[in-house]
Design a protein around this motif. Sequence first.
Motif, PDB file in Angstrom:
ATOM      1  N   ILE B 117       0.839  -1.200   0.000  1.00  5.12           N
ATOM      2  CA  ILE B 117       0.000   0.000   0.000  1.00  5.12           C
ATOM      3  C   ILE B 117       0.872   1.247   0.000  1.00  5.12           C
ATOM      4  O   ILE B 117       0.612   2.231  -0.713  1.00  5.12           O
ATOM      5  N   TYR B 118       1.893   1.208   0.833  1.00  5.12           N
ATOM      6  CA  TYR B 118       2.782   2.377   0.911  1.00  5.12           C
ATOM      7  C   TYR B 118       3.322   2.725  -0.453  1.00  5.12           C
ATOM      8  O   TYR B 118       3.277   3.873  -0.903  1.00  5.12           O
ATOM      9  N   HIS B 119       3.830   1.733  -1.180  1.00  7.77           N
ATOM     10  CA  HIS B 119       4.428   2.061  -2.470  1.00  7.77           C
ATOM     11  C   HIS B 119       3.402   2.444  -3.507  1.00  7.77           C
ATOM     12  O   HIS B 119       3.676   3.266  -4.386  1.00  7.77           O
ATOM     13  N   TYR B 122       2.785   5.936  -2.662  1.00  6.01           N
ATOM     14  CA  TYR B 122       3.999   6.715  -2.922  1.00  6.01           C
ATOM     15  C   TYR B 122       4.132   7.057  -4.405  1.00  6.01           C
ATOM     16  O   TYR B 122       4.398   8.205  -4.785  1.00  6.01           O
ATOM     17  N   LEU B 123       3.944   6.061  -5.251  1.00  6.20           N
ATOM     18  CA  LEU B 123       4.069   6.303  -6.692  1.00  6.20           C
ATOM     19  C   LEU B 123       3.019   7.297  -7.169  1.00  6.20           C
ATOM     20  O   LEU B 123       3.306   8.189  -7.972  1.00  6.20           O
ATOM     21  N   THR B 124       1.805   7.108  -6.664  1.00  4.55           N
ATOM     22  CA  THR B 124       0.751   8.023  -7.088  1.00  4.55           C
ATOM     23  C   THR B 124       1.078   9.450  -6.648  1.00  4.55           C
ATOM     24  O   THR B 124       0.884  10.411  -7.398  1.00  4.55           O
ATOM     25  N   TYR B 125       1.561   9.563  -5.455  1.00  2.55           N
ATOM     26  CA  TYR B 125       1.893  10.875  -4.925  1.00  2.55           C
ATOM     27  C   TYR B 125       2.958  11.555  -5.770  1.00  2.55           C
ATOM     28  O   TYR B 125       2.824  12.714  -6.157  1.00  2.55           O
ATOM     29  N   ALA B 126       4.026  10.794  -6.089  1.00  2.00           N
ATOM     30  CA  ALA B 126       5.103  11.381  -6.887  1.00  2.00           C
ATOM     31  C   ALA B 126       4.580  11.834  -8.243  1.00  2.00           C
ATOM     32  O   ALA B 126       4.873  12.936  -8.720  1.00  2.00           O
ATOM     33  N   ALA B 127       3.816  10.951  -8.870  1.00  2.00           N
ATOM     34  CA  ALA B 127       3.300  11.292 -10.195  1.00  2.00           C
ATOM     35  C   ALA B 127       2.358  12.482 -10.123  1.00  2.00           C
ATOM     36  O   ALA B 127       2.353  13.343 -11.012  1.00  2.00           O
ATOM     37  N   SER B 152      -1.010  11.598  -0.094  1.00  2.00           N
ATOM     38  CA  SER B 152      -0.192  12.052   1.027  1.00  2.00           C
ATOM     39  C   SER B 152      -1.010  12.015   2.312  1.00  2.00           C
ATOM     40  O   SER B 152      -0.506  11.631   3.372  1.00  2.00           O
ATOM     41  N   TYR B 153      -2.275  12.366   2.208  1.00  3.43           N
ATOM     42  CA  TYR B 153      -3.147  12.275   3.377  1.00  3.43           C
ATOM     43  C   TYR B 153      -3.206  10.838   3.884  1.00  3.43           C
ATOM     44  O   TYR B 153      -3.053  10.558   5.072  1.00  3.43           O
ATOM     45  N   LEU B 154      -3.402   9.903   2.938  1.00  3.13           N
ATOM     46  CA  LEU B 154      -3.491   8.510   3.340  1.00  3.13           C
ATOM     47  C   LEU B 154      -2.172   8.002   3.901  1.00  3.13           C
ATOM     48  O   LEU B 154      -2.142   7.215   4.839  1.00  3.13           O
TER      49      LEU B 154
END
Lengths: 712, 514, 102
Positions: B117-119, B122-127, B152-154
Amino acid sequence: MNEALPWLVWILPIVGAILTPVSAKIGDRFRDYLAVLFSLASAVSAALMIPSKEVIHSTVEWIPSIGIKAGVLADPLSVTMANVVGWISFLIMVYSLGYMKGEPNLTRYWFFMNFFIGNMQLIVLSDNLLQLFFGWEGVGLCSYALIGFWHSDEKKYWVGTPVEEGGRKAWGREQAYSPSHAGMKAFITTRVGDSAFLIGLLILYTYSHTFSFTQLAEHTEWASSLASAGLLIPVTILIFGGAVGKSAQFPLQEWLPDAMAGPTSVSALIHAATMVKAGVFLVARVGPIFYTAFQAVNAVPLFFEVVAWIGAFTAFLAATQAVVGREIKKVLAYSTVSQIGYMMLALGAAGLVSESTAFAGGFTAAFFHLMSHAIFKASLFMAAGALIHACGSKYLTDMGGLRNIMPITFFSMLLASASLAGIPPLSGFWSKDAVLAAVWEASTPCAPILFALAVVTAMLTVFYTFRMIGLAFFGEKSKYLKELEHKHSSHSEAEHHLGEAPKVMWIPYTILAVASLAIGIVGPFMETYLHESLEHYLHEYGFKVAHKGFEINPVALGGSLAALAVGLPLGYYIYVARRADPAKIVNSSSVLRALYIFLENRWYLNTLYYAIFVDGLAKFARVVWRGLELGVIDKWSDAAAIASIVSSKAGNWFDKYIVDGFINGLAYVSTIFSRVSRRIQTGVTQNYLLVFTIGVVVVSIILILNPSLLLR
Amino acid sequence: MINPLLQAVFLPIVLSPIVYLIGRRVGSRVGWLSFAILAYSTLLLIYSASISPDYFELYSWQPFGLFGLRLDGLSLPFAITIYLLSTVLAVYSIPYMKHRIEEEVKDEHAANAKHGIYHLLYLTYAAGMLGTVLATNLIQFYIFFEIMLIPSYLLIAEFGYGDRAKISLMYFLWTHIGALLLLAGILTTAFLSSWYSGRPLTFDMVSLLPSGGLVKNIDTLAIPFGYIQAIAILITVGLFVKLASFGLHIWLPYAHAEAPTPISALLSPAMIGIGGYAYIRILLYLLPSAYEYIFFAISIWGLVTIIYGGFMALMQDDVKRLLAYSSVSQMGYIIFGIASAFYIGLSGSVLQYVSHGTGKAILFMTAGSIILQAHGLRSISKMGGLARKLPITATAAMLGFLTIMGIPPTNGFQSEWMIFYGSFAGALERGDLAKLIVSAIALLATPLTAGYSLWTMKRIFFGRLPENLQEVREAPPTVTIPLLFLAFVGLLIGVYPALFTERLFPAVKILLGG
Amino acid sequence: MEPLVNYLFVSVVLFAIGVYGLVTKKNALRMLFAIEILINAANLNFVAFTRYLHPTSVTGHSLAMFSIALAAAEAAVGLAIILAVFRLRKDVDVSEIKGLRG
């Protein structure tokens, strides 16, 4: 080849620094020697630049879109300075091999020493102010790292005397600092100066659109634009602010005494010979440019007044503090601040002359004193390091009678101190004399006051110098030393070798001490030679050349000799011949005693700064933190959160009681209805039949009465 | 290589569910996959930059106009910083999140799922962050703005420390409200522009010229000044929430301190600065008269933020909170540069984003390294003498602090002098004495940054080593190598800023003067 | 010939008796008797109408024949059910069988 030399001078040490962690993997000795080798290479490159009299100016693109170039400028000023820096650095690196022997973490030490040399040379050889600023901050960084070298902060490395060892408190504050604290203090104090520098620099750039020295000198339209905006003098003074910080002049002088927490080799290199001279060098670089600028717009050279006054006052201030110094390194540190004050005074006086041909006089004096001081002060510091190593203590009062135990060191230190005190024929005499002459010849109404300050300072200088020599080398051995020797003889292996320093240590400082003598012997010629090369240099900046020969200014000479006449006997009587007890003298008069405490507490300036800028700001921060951040802003945020929670609760209540209630009510009604209607289902067939029959009968009756209902 | 920018933005998003599934099997090691994806995307960005100084891709996107991705001199530094940091932090996440997740979840299966879940997030956040800075359409910008908000909230809610449910919600609400104000400003601009200029309603900031270049598409010259003022205030306040300027900053210390450290290292350096980007791209570019109206006010606001953040940093005992307040102060510099009304000052703000990006990421990573190696230690008063145990971490931290202080040869210096030069030059050009004085005060406040930086450095790394920290060892290479890499990048840009300035200066000049 | 109405009248009376028995009697067997009476009432009706309205046809008569047969079958089935219920409950009181009460 020639073009590459200036670049090599500053790049080689930096390469050496970067290679240090790598060479450390091969071996400790290899790393040490390689580091020293790189500093030698840099010094040799600097020396190779001397023969060619031409100015080398080489540039490369740096930030093309705004036309900023990086470059080096090797002219008489920078070549001379580069050699002074280069060779003294090399000698100190050699000294370090002995002084830092056995210390852990030497990789870090060599890295920062070489990185420092590279950055210092970058300051010296840069052709523009932006690049100079890189080197400027770089040396600041190295200074921070090297002052705080022993960052584990053990008490034995602290500078000053902690209270538990009998130290005095000033306004309730202890005046002893750990190495990491001292490093931080140095960095922050110089950062204040650097911020001022940057402001001045950036405003200058706005009008000049160039950082390059040669450009600034050639096209002086920026000066008239600045002057018409009323910013010319502020800008020059702000730029001087950087020099005030870096060279530890008033009001930013308090970091230098505490920088003595670093290893002595560091103190010698950075805080005596080179980095603190960077400010002087900066003023020397921009001085001519500003002078021409002021001339061009007929402005009052207030800048030079400021420089001169700050220099004179600092010289006096620091000298008074040196008189009561108990730690040998602190005495030398105060002395350095004081002597740099002389250099600033000379540079200031240079600009206060009535004709531009005389500018070279003060300029030469300052520069000569810079060179002279670098040599003898580096020598003094290194010798002090040898003394500290031998005695295992930094306090002068723990030494004594070392004259016969450490003869070579005594000889060196005596020479160097004599130079500092301005005894002929050592170089210090000639350079200090030149400074006094320049001050006397300045055409400003305050010149006599400045001159008087300088002479009084000279008296104090002689006094404290001989105090230092006397306390260390003459008289009886101190109680401390006697105990040390006793411990010595009862152990087979001694930790502190109470004898002469090893060769690798005394050779460098003796070389420098002898150099000071040698230069002194040819003093007048040296001065003339410098004068000529600098005039040549200034000529490039539009100054006229006067070709004056060497002259002795009688007033200046009188001043120097007066200083010697007052200071020397006094110092000798009390400290060398030990005919009087200074403690008794001070304690005999309450005025003297109060004065002593005042001086020992550094005129309370240090404490004042702590009170305002450290404690004051911390209190302010705390008040704002508690009151504003926690008290107001946090509460807003909480209030907003609480408001949304409250409204959400209200909505919840509405949902639960009203919306749900309505639905529940409907359900309740249906339940009642159902309960009633359920009664019809009795489960007894006959009831159904009865109802059925009644129904049929009723319908039949209706149909019989109203047959038309059937006919559709 | 087709559509490199599109790939760079969407590949991480599209591949994130796969990363999740793999993560469920493999656990923290899936970070290498994230790293690979992001590294590839970063290379795509560099490749796009090499094609042309103003590289863009436009796709049709009814009914909002064009879905465009533009990598010009202005967005390049932001884009590279965002993806570089994300790539490097993906590696850093591997040991750190292993430690974090195992602190709370004991069952291996469940822990692996959490890594997945973290990754994914993370990927979605970066993109999402990248999409924001590449967007050419206002609605597209807003959508990506929200796309970066939700993961980022999650991430804070799931993996954070302390009272994370409340804090993540606070973070979400503040940022979201800021985003809504921004949206209100954007919509008003678009509608009023269309109304008063007579052109059809469009949200595209730029449109394609026949010659192949881009030109400004929203014409706001005819909008009456009263509306302009209102829009200026809306957008300023909305974006300043994101930038955590004084008064609107309270969420940041909570969120950045309690987020898991790799995310703090993205939130603070990469994400909040996007507010600055948006300010230049949207307000300055589309509404120059609004900028004229407001820039002096924001210079004061920036000055207050710089000083306030610095003082608050002095008061902190939690190292991550201290870094958070430091970020507030650094954002003040960005605001200050934006307020300079001069292209070098604005460029300085952009470079400040980059330098704060590398510097603060390094600092958060070192804080995380200490948390990792000293078992959750965050309180500075309990630290000391760690330079002996964590030498690489200490060196990196020193470089990070030097960057924040603006000392050469780090890139912090380049951004600092440009910001202040821009401010002085802008003030002198207009003969604005007040602005000149404000600028001087701001520069004189820089020793405050040096103060808290060096003091923190001293309290953490120098001095006596406490008893309970005797067993601390240096962090693993997955921590130290990213640290040193970022430090190297910072030094590289510090010595040779032309890497960015050559495209940045012309781009900003066009935005301002054009 | 007697008027049709007489037969109809008898039929109605029989019907009423049947309904009355069905509705009021509690004993299931008595309800069965009542049902038989009802069926006979209906049969009478069929035959009477056919005889008087369509003298040449035998529709009503055949229907009556069917009806009698069905009545017999129905009685059998009814008795079987009552027997089953009696076996279960030992009682043929209809008012006690309230399983389908709602």
